[in-house]
Design an enzyme around this catalytic site. Structure first.
Site, PDB file in Angstrom:
ATOM      1  N   LYS A  70       0.840  -1.203   0.000  1.00 44.35           N
ATOM      2  CA  LYS A  70       0.000   0.000   0.000  1.00 44.35           C
ATOM      3  C   LYS A  70       0.876   1.255   0.000  1.00 44.35           C
ATOM      4  O   LYS A  70       0.584   2.236  -0.673  1.00 44.35           O
ATOM      5  CB  LYS A  70      -0.935  -0.008   1.221  1.00 44.35           C
ATOM      6  CG  LYS A  70      -2.070  -1.014   1.074  1.00 44.35           C
ATOM      7  CD  LYS A  70      -2.789  -1.307   2.381  1.00 44.35           C
ATOM      8  CE  LYS A  70      -3.785  -2.449   2.185  1.00 44.35           C
ATOM      9  NZ  LYS A  70      -4.378  -2.951   3.424  1.00 44.35           N
ATOM     10  N   GLN A  84      -4.207  -1.572   9.728  1.00 49.11           N
ATOM     11  CA  GLN A  84      -4.192  -2.895   9.095  1.00 49.11           C
ATOM     12  C   GLN A  84      -4.815  -3.938  10.027  1.00 49.11           C
ATOM     13  O   GLN A  84      -4.431  -4.062  11.183  1.00 49.11           O
ATOM     14  CB  GLN A  84      -2.743  -3.279   8.736  1.00 49.11           C
ATOM     15  CG  GLN A  84      -2.608  -4.574   7.984  1.00 49.11           C
ATOM     16  CD  GLN A  84      -3.254  -4.527   6.594  1.00 49.11           C
ATOM     17  OE1 GLN A  84      -3.109  -3.563   5.869  1.00 49.11           O
ATOM     18  NE2 GLN A  84      -3.967  -5.581   6.238  1.00 49.11           N
ATOM     19  N   ASP A 127     -11.057   3.123   4.577  1.00 52.67           N
ATOM     20  CA  ASP A 127     -11.471   1.717   4.461  1.00 52.67           C
ATOM     21  C   ASP A 127     -12.999   1.617   4.436  1.00 52.67           C
ATOM     22  O   ASP A 127     -13.548   0.601   4.007  1.00 52.67           O
ATOM     23  CB  ASP A 127     -10.973   0.922   5.686  1.00 52.67           C
ATOM     24  CG  ASP A 127      -9.775   0.033   5.349  1.00 52.67           C
ATOM     25  OD1 ASP A 127      -9.547  -0.224   4.150  1.00 52.67           O
ATOM     26  OD2 ASP A 127      -9.097  -0.399   6.297  1.00 52.67           O
TER      27      ASP A 127
END
Ligand SMILES: NC(=O)c1ccc[n+]([C@@H]2O[C@H](COP(=O)([O-])OP(=O)(O)OC[C@H]3O[C@@H](n4cnc5c(N)ncnc54)[C@H](OP(=O)(O)O)[C@@H]3O)[C@@H](O)[C@H]2O)c1
Length: 297
Positions: A52, A96, A119
């Protein structure tokens, strides 16, 4: 002939289309910023986070990475999130998952500023999605939608069957596919581990999405001729390779590919789309927070 859906190519197109918006932001003295936070020793999570960050660098997003020792108190993680929430250079925050067991992941998701929740997992953003008024579509489901539209696969009136009801894939994808919209309007069936006669459901699909986490669960006899098969699964299975494993999906690709109308491979299908849609949400987040007109849905 089965069409193999090329997630790498569609993701590259999305990254390319973002560059124009990133230029607009930079022209307005704004560099979009994405912070990734890792509190885990899981090698797969470490790999995901570094990919990422590399993606950010490639498209001109300012990537910030914070690593928190797995022995550190939970307050260190919350303090980090608070700092990132108030940092004007950070437009998107991604913690994460999965987190180590002793950390309450729901509290972590709630502690991220919903405007920076790229997200799309904060309860406010989940609620908006369900209400059909989304702010940030979760990256994997949004990536699946983009793959379908890139290959002109109609969702309108289609029977879509999703195997898996997780908060990150199955549930948000169901909401996106059945909502009243041109990229929705499907009739959605969501299956899970307690579903009776799974094969009967999957055989009825025009669009079949597997998001299960069970290697090659979906076999040829579970798929009807011409079905579009989207394989979200990424499973490490032991193999005689340099790394000692290989990645396989939730679909038995070799046997299903001759039956499906279109199919995503693993790797190279949904995975690159998830990464591209994170960049997309970060650019969108920067536009919204800085009040710069960026035309991203
Ligand atoms: N490509 C990407 O970018 C990407 C992104 C996210 C996830 N993934 C991958 O996608 C897969 C799913 O991830 P997830 O986070 O959604 O998984 P998850 O949270 O573990 O959810 C799995 C779902 O599958 C259901 N399930 C398990 N075994 C089943 C069976 N035998 N028959 C029918 N349903 C079954 C579970 O049912 P219950 O609810 O009843 O337990 C659950 O709803 C994993 O391989 C993950 O690595 C890939």
């Amino acid at each position: 002939m089965t069409e193999v859906i090329d997630g790498n190519a569609v993701a590259a197109d999305i990254r390319e289309s973002l560059s124009e918006h990133i230029e607009t932001l930079i022209h307005n003295d704004v560099t979009p910023g994405l912070a990734t936070v890792l509190m885990s020793d899981d090698p797969a999570s470490e790999t995901y986070v570094s990919m990422k960050q590399r993606d950010c660098e490639e498209v001109g997003i300012n990537g910030i990475h914070v690593e928190i020792d797995t022995d550190a108190p939970a307050e260190e993680l919350y303090g980090t999130i608070d700092d990132l929430n108030s940092d004007p250079d950070v437009h998107g925050i991604l913690v994460q998952m999965p987190l180590i067991d002793r950390i309450d992941s729901r509290r972590v998701l709630r502690s991220i500023d919903p405007m920076k929740d790229v997200d799309g997992f904060h309860p406010e953003n989940v609620g908006r999605l369900v209400a059909g008024n989304d702010r940030y579509r979760p990256c994997t489901p949004h990536g699946v939608q983009k793959l379908l539209s890139a290959y002109d696969i109609e969702t309108e009136s289609a029977d879509a069957v999703i195997v898996g009801r997780s908060n990150i894939v199955g549930k948000p994808l169901a909401n996106l596919l059945f909502r009243k919209a041109t990229d929705g309007n499907a009739t959605v069936t969501v299956c899970h581990s307690r579903t009776k006669d799974l094969e009967e459901k999957t055989r009825n699909a025009d669009i079949l999405v597997a998001a299960v986490g069970v290697p090659e669960l979906i076999e040829a006899e579970m798929v009807s001729e011409g079905t579009t098969v989207i394989d979200v699964g990424v499973n490490r299975v032991d193999a005689d390779t340099e790394k000692g494993y290989e990645l396989v999906g939730d679909v038995a690709y070799d046997e299903v590919k001759d039956i499906a109308g279109a199919i995503t491979p693993v790797p190279g299908g949904v995975g690159p789309m998830t990464r591209a849609m994170l960049l997309y949400n970060t650019v969108k987040a920067a536009g919204m927070q800085e009040d710069i007109g960026i035309n991203l849905e």
